[in-house]
Motif scaffolding. Sequence first.
Motif: not given
Length: 331
Positions: A44-54, A262-270
């Motif tokens: 139902g949306y016209d466009g998507a704005v995204v950010y992710q490393q995965k 190999d930062e994905v899932g590790i960086f920005n995680t506590d």
Amino acid sequence: MKIIAYGIRDDEMPYLKEWSKEKGIEVKAVAALLDDSTVDQAKGYDGAVVYQQKPYTASVLDKLASFGIKSLSLRNVGVDNVDADAIKRNDIKVTNVPAYSPSAIAELAVTQLMRLLRQTNTFDRKIAHGDLRWAPTIAKELDQMTVGVIATGRIGRKVINICRGFGAKIIGYDVYHNPELEKDGIYVDTLDELYAKADVITVHSPATKENEHMLNDAAFGKMKDGVFIINAARGVLVDTDALIRALDSGKVAGAALDVYEDEVGIFNTDFGSFDAIPDERLKNLIKRENVLVTPHVAFYTETAVKNMVQYALNSNVNLIEKGSDDSQVKF
Ligand code: COI
């Protein structure tokens, strides 16, 4: 017009709301990332704005296209995690934000370089143990050094300007020569020449299939003894095992890494404690006094975050309304 924005953090919300109010365009903010479990929310949306490393996987992109969403705007620069075949197959138009703030990245790269040269990490650790002596923690001056900049795009050029302010000699390597820098005669013809001449090597290239592990055993072997390595670009540009070997041998005197392969899932995680970080190789690096690891935060400034959100939304509107945008990415 209605836009859905995925992976929206609290620090992005004020900029998203400000834009939405100013433009009078509805933006649905979703905290979750875009994946198989959340893609249906885009219906139902016209466009998507995204950010992710995965990864933006083929199945997610196929689904978006099946909902009629052909306008995808990334709030960051790198597009290496987008499935290019699925983009082409579905005729999805993609934009990135190529210059949300080159200063943000350049300032962290040089900050960390200066911390390495002045050995502030060692002083911090000594002082924490009550040791306030000078020796043997003697510094080097950037003023006396040659900085080799790999890739002289917007970020590389900011780094060059800052390092010039410190009085460093600059050499650069890039397939594309910036006319101003060309006039200044900074370019060397080959990476080998840069490796042989630079006291500091800082990489600012996007990740491609061709440059994966460009800083590997062979490359380190061609560098000066005691070189300093700065990577605030992409983790895969550096072969981490080779870097560890080069640190062990003293070939590399210090490294500042804002990215890690190999930062994905590790960086920005506590993880709650140092021991709980589930990556022994990364912990090996962090433990070293002459290695400065930051968790991919070079981009993370107020200016950059505002620009990432608002430039991406502007681009998304252009894709939806006109079918094109200046920041469109070719796959
Ligand atoms: C990019 O813009 O591609 C980055 O590397 C920053 C990202 C962590 C938001």
